[in-house]
Design an enzyme around this catalytic site. Structure first.
Site, PDB file in Angstrom:
ATOM      1  N   ASP A 268       0.887  -1.376  -0.395  1.00 14.47           N
ATOM      2  CA  ASP A 268      -0.030  -0.402   0.222  1.00 14.47           C
ATOM      3  C   ASP A 268       0.539   0.874   0.181  1.00 14.47           C
ATOM      4  O   ASP A 268       1.227   1.082   1.028  1.00 14.47           O
ATOM      5  CB  ASP A 268      -0.104  -0.085   1.005  1.00 14.47           C
ATOM      6  CG  ASP A 268      -1.986   1.630   0.794  1.00 14.47           C
ATOM      7  OD1 ASP A 268      -1.624   2.144   1.053  1.00 14.47           O
ATOM      8  OD2 ASP A 268      -3.199   0.776   1.266  1.00 14.47           O
ATOM      9  N   HIS A 269       1.366   1.292  -0.981  1.00 14.76           N
ATOM     10  CA  HIS A 269       2.512   2.872  -1.256  1.00 14.76           C
ATOM     11  C   HIS A 269       1.780   4.381  -0.042  1.00 14.76           C
ATOM     12  O   HIS A 269       2.770   4.898  -0.006  1.00 14.76           O
ATOM     13  CB  HIS A 269       3.246   3.356  -2.452  1.00 14.76           C
ATOM     14  CG  HIS A 269       0.835   3.960  -3.665  1.00 14.76           C
ATOM     15  ND1 HIS A 269       0.248   3.796  -4.070  1.00 14.76           N
ATOM     16  CD2 HIS A 269       1.793   5.333  -3.152  1.00 14.76           C
ATOM     17  CE1 HIS A 269       0.173   4.784  -4.619  1.00 14.76           C
ATOM     18  NE2 HIS A 269      -0.037   5.984  -4.151  1.00 14.76           N
TER      19      HIS A 269
ATOM     20  N   ASP B  97     -10.750   1.345  -5.263  1.00 14.84           N
ATOM     21  CA  ASP B  97      -9.523   2.029  -5.243  1.00 14.84           C
ATOM     22  C   ASP B  97      -8.940   2.252  -4.285  1.00 14.84           C
ATOM     23  O   ASP B  97      -7.641   2.539  -4.316  1.00 14.84           O
ATOM     24  CB  ASP B  97      -9.941   2.774  -6.509  1.00 14.84           C
ATOM     25  CG  ASP B  97      -8.789   3.452  -7.194  1.00 14.84           C
ATOM     26  OD1 ASP B  97      -7.932   2.412  -8.017  1.00 14.84           O
ATOM     27  OD2 ASP B  97      -8.231   4.535  -7.357  1.00 14.84           O
TER      28      ASP B  97
ATOM     29  N   HIS C 154      -5.580   2.795   0.948  1.00 16.77           N
ATOM     30  CA  HIS C 154      -4.865   3.719   1.550  1.00 16.77           C
ATOM     31  C   HIS C 154      -6.004   4.616   2.120  1.00 16.77           C
ATOM     32  O   HIS C 154      -5.361   4.513   3.465  1.00 16.77           O
ATOM     33  CB  HIS C 154      -4.548   4.695   0.138  1.00 16.77           C
ATOM     34  CG  HIS C 154      -3.756   4.389  -0.678  1.00 16.77           C
ATOM     35  ND1 HIS C 154      -2.855   3.095  -0.786  1.00 16.77           N
ATOM     36  CD2 HIS C 154      -4.301   4.604  -2.094  1.00 16.77           C
ATOM     37  CE1 HIS C 154      -2.810   3.049  -2.093  1.00 16.77           C
ATOM     38  NE2 HIS C 154      -3.511   3.569  -3.090  1.00 16.77           N
TER      39      HIS C 154
END
Ligand code: NDP
Ligand code: BG6
Length: 521
Positions: free
Chosen positions: A206-207, A264, A269
């Site tokens: 999960d950037h 998304d 995030h």
């Protein structure tokens, strides 16, 4: 060394290795390794992975003992891949001609079908041939950067071909998001992945967790004494977490039409930022303990009443409008989007965390594409003063204190409070105490992908999502998604909003009904 040992903060530099390279922001040296990227002809490789690896190479965080093997169906040879990556680096603005040659000779490519068992034997032979000259010690990262439909196949064939096993070095599998599209598919993917790899070998990206300012949420909360005593239901009125983008769906309609903003952004995030903002402090900054605490937050999310969905969820979709002076099309006019698509590109949701600290505190999550400004932040709004002694003198309401953790593009922390306005009259004004994250720091900074790739090479899983983290977040969202999708046009409505705006007006009404207002800056 197998990857299944628990790396605590004092154990990360493994025994028997040379002294780590000293860099300003990496406290352990990444192990030498080979990185195999599946889907290497794609957008993620071009825009994020190769630029991140090149920056790490330039900064000497990864050194000589490293190489990349790109794998994808597109016909290319090693040189073709190098040319494509050179162009990608030039486009990203990260190109450095002096370092390029040294990096380029570490890039290789094999054209292969992901379903073809023979391809995995070719990959194995290639790795064996190059590992000794490059000194990578048998350490291997398999990075799955393909569309999700191929994840299970690749994980399965890595297992059956013997590539998932660990012999002289470690083997790690990095899986991109989206990790499934609901609880059941995430479980299926897990069982495919975990039938080949063990959980400690699996790195779910999960950037957002790799962003400096997202990590800083924990430092701010738990390395200072002044915030934590206030960080609870007694002092906090509500929290707003916003991830606003100016970008539209770009060229990803094929994926986005199946996903929408809840899958998304919210499943991953938004949930992870929420978990960091709300979690309890672990006793030690240890990957498993930090991830335990993040998971506990997701486990404590109250299941919202679906029959009252309009009271806590507002969906939107962008219509045409203007962003930065440029006219942009509506979502339904984008290439690859159905003309009558009801896929939401915006969502605002009120959630509650049922635990001692957060009981009764509304947390508003909001994310959308094609909004007026790119802005990600966590805004903590404190309760109003219990009694305002200046009430009669100033004759006006004063707003509450707000602590704003700005994640991007600005990286700041701001505290809004009130002071006396200079002059003879008694009147107040709002002022900000303002800290810019990079003030006073001159060292190297790592972008999100640079950070997570480094951590993967080190074997630190703090910034990756564990199996339970993914599944808890899906367990919260899946009933909501099923309800929306079953009701089709029904509840809640997908409200159109003009590109370049703050989102649908209904989202404003939704929060103002609670007597609160979005921070819209
Ligand atoms: P792409 O659509 O660019 O696909 C990557 C590669 O996969 C393509 O070059 C193609 O290579 C191969 N591919 C495409 N479609 C198929 C298919 N139907 N079956 C088999 N192979 C296919 O994806 P991205 O690079 O954008 O993303 C890769 C992964 O990373 C995705 O899961 C995405 O969700 C995730 N991700 C991407 C981000 C981004 O910014 N791009 C950000 C965050 C996550 P070839 O035809 O040569 O085999
Ligand atoms: C990705 C989403 O995971 O994150 C994209 O798939 C989104 O739709 C992106 O644009 C946002 O990331 P960042 O780092 O640009 O805020």
């Amino acid at each position: 060394m197998p990857d299944n040992f628990q790396s605590g903060p004092f154990q990360r530099i493994k025994a028997g290795k040379a002294e780590p390279r000293k860099t300003p922001c990496v406290d352990a040296s990444p192990d030498p390794c080979a990185m195999v990227i599946f889907g290497a002809s794609g957008d993620l490789t071009r825009r994020k992975l190769i630029p991140a690896l090149f920056k790490l190479f330039l900064a000497d965080i990864i050194g000589e003992e490293f190489f990349v093997l790109g794998v994808a169906r597109t016909e290319m040879d090693h040189d073709g891949f190098r040319i494509a990556m050179e162009e990608a680096l030039k486009a990203s603005g990260e190109f450095d001609s002096a370092a390029w040659e040294g990096f380029a000779k570490r890039l290789f490519y094999i054209a292969a079908d992901y379903n073809d068992e023979g391809a995995y034997a070719t990959i194995a032979r290639f790795l064996e041939e190059k590992e000794v000259p490059f000194g990578t010690g048998g350490n291997r990262i398999f990075y799955v950067a393909t569309p999700p439909s191929v994840y299970e196949t690749i994980a399965g064939l890595l297992g059956s071909s013997g590539l998932a096993g660990e012999r002289s070095g470690w083997t790690r599998l990095v899986v991109e998001k989206p990790y499934g599209r609901d609880t059941a598919s995430a479980r299926r993917l897990d069982s495919a992945v975990l039938s080949s790899f063990s959980e400690p070998q699996v790195y779910r990206i999960d950037h957002y967790l790799g962003k400096e300012t997202v990590q800083n949420i924990l430092m701010l909360r738990f390395a200072n004494t002044i915030f934590e005593p206030l960080w609870n239901r007694h002092y906090i009125d509500h929290v707003q977490i916003t991830v606003a983008e100016t970008l539209g769906v770009e060229r990803r309609a094929g994926y986005y039409e199946q996903a929408g903003v809840l899958r998304d952004m919210f499943q991953n995030h938004m949930s992870q930022v929420l978990a960091l903002a709300a979690m309890e402090p672990p006793s030690v900054y240890d990957p498993e303990l930090v991830r335990d605490e993040r998971s506990k937050v997701l486990l404590a999310l109250r299941r919202p009443p679906l029959e009252d969905i309009n009271d806590w969820l507002c969906l939107g979709q962008y219509a045409g409008g203007e962003i930065d002076g440029k006219t942009v099309p509506g979502y339904r006019e984008e290439e690859g989007v159905a003309k009558e698509s009801l896929v939401p590109t915006f969502a605002a949701m009120r959630v509650y965390i049922d635990n001692w600290r957060w009981q009764g505190v509304p947390i508003y999550l909001r994310s959308g594409k094609r909004l007026g400004k790119r802005l990600s932040e966590v805004s903590v709004q404190f309760r109003s003063v219990p009694h305002l002694m200046f009430r009669d003198t100033i004759g006006e309401e004063i707003g509450p204190n707000t602590l704003i953790l700005k994640i991007q593009p600005e990286e700041r922390i701001q505290l809004k409070f009130h002071t006396k306005s200079p002059g003879s009259r008694v009147c107040l004004r709002d002022v900000f105490m303002d800290f810019s994250y990079l003030d006073g720091y001159k060292g190297l900074t790592l972008g999100a992908y640079e950070r997570v790739l480094t951590d993967c090479m080190i074997g630190d899983k703090t910034l990756f999502v564990r199996k339970d983290g993914v599944s808890l977040s899906w367990e919260f969202l899946t009933p909501i998604l099923e309800y929306i999708e079953k009701n089709g046009k029904g509840a809640p409505e997908v409200n159109l909003y003009k590109a370049g705006s703050h989102g649908p007006a209904e989202a404003d009404r939704f929060i103002s009904k609670d007597g609160r207002h979005w921070r819209n800056e």
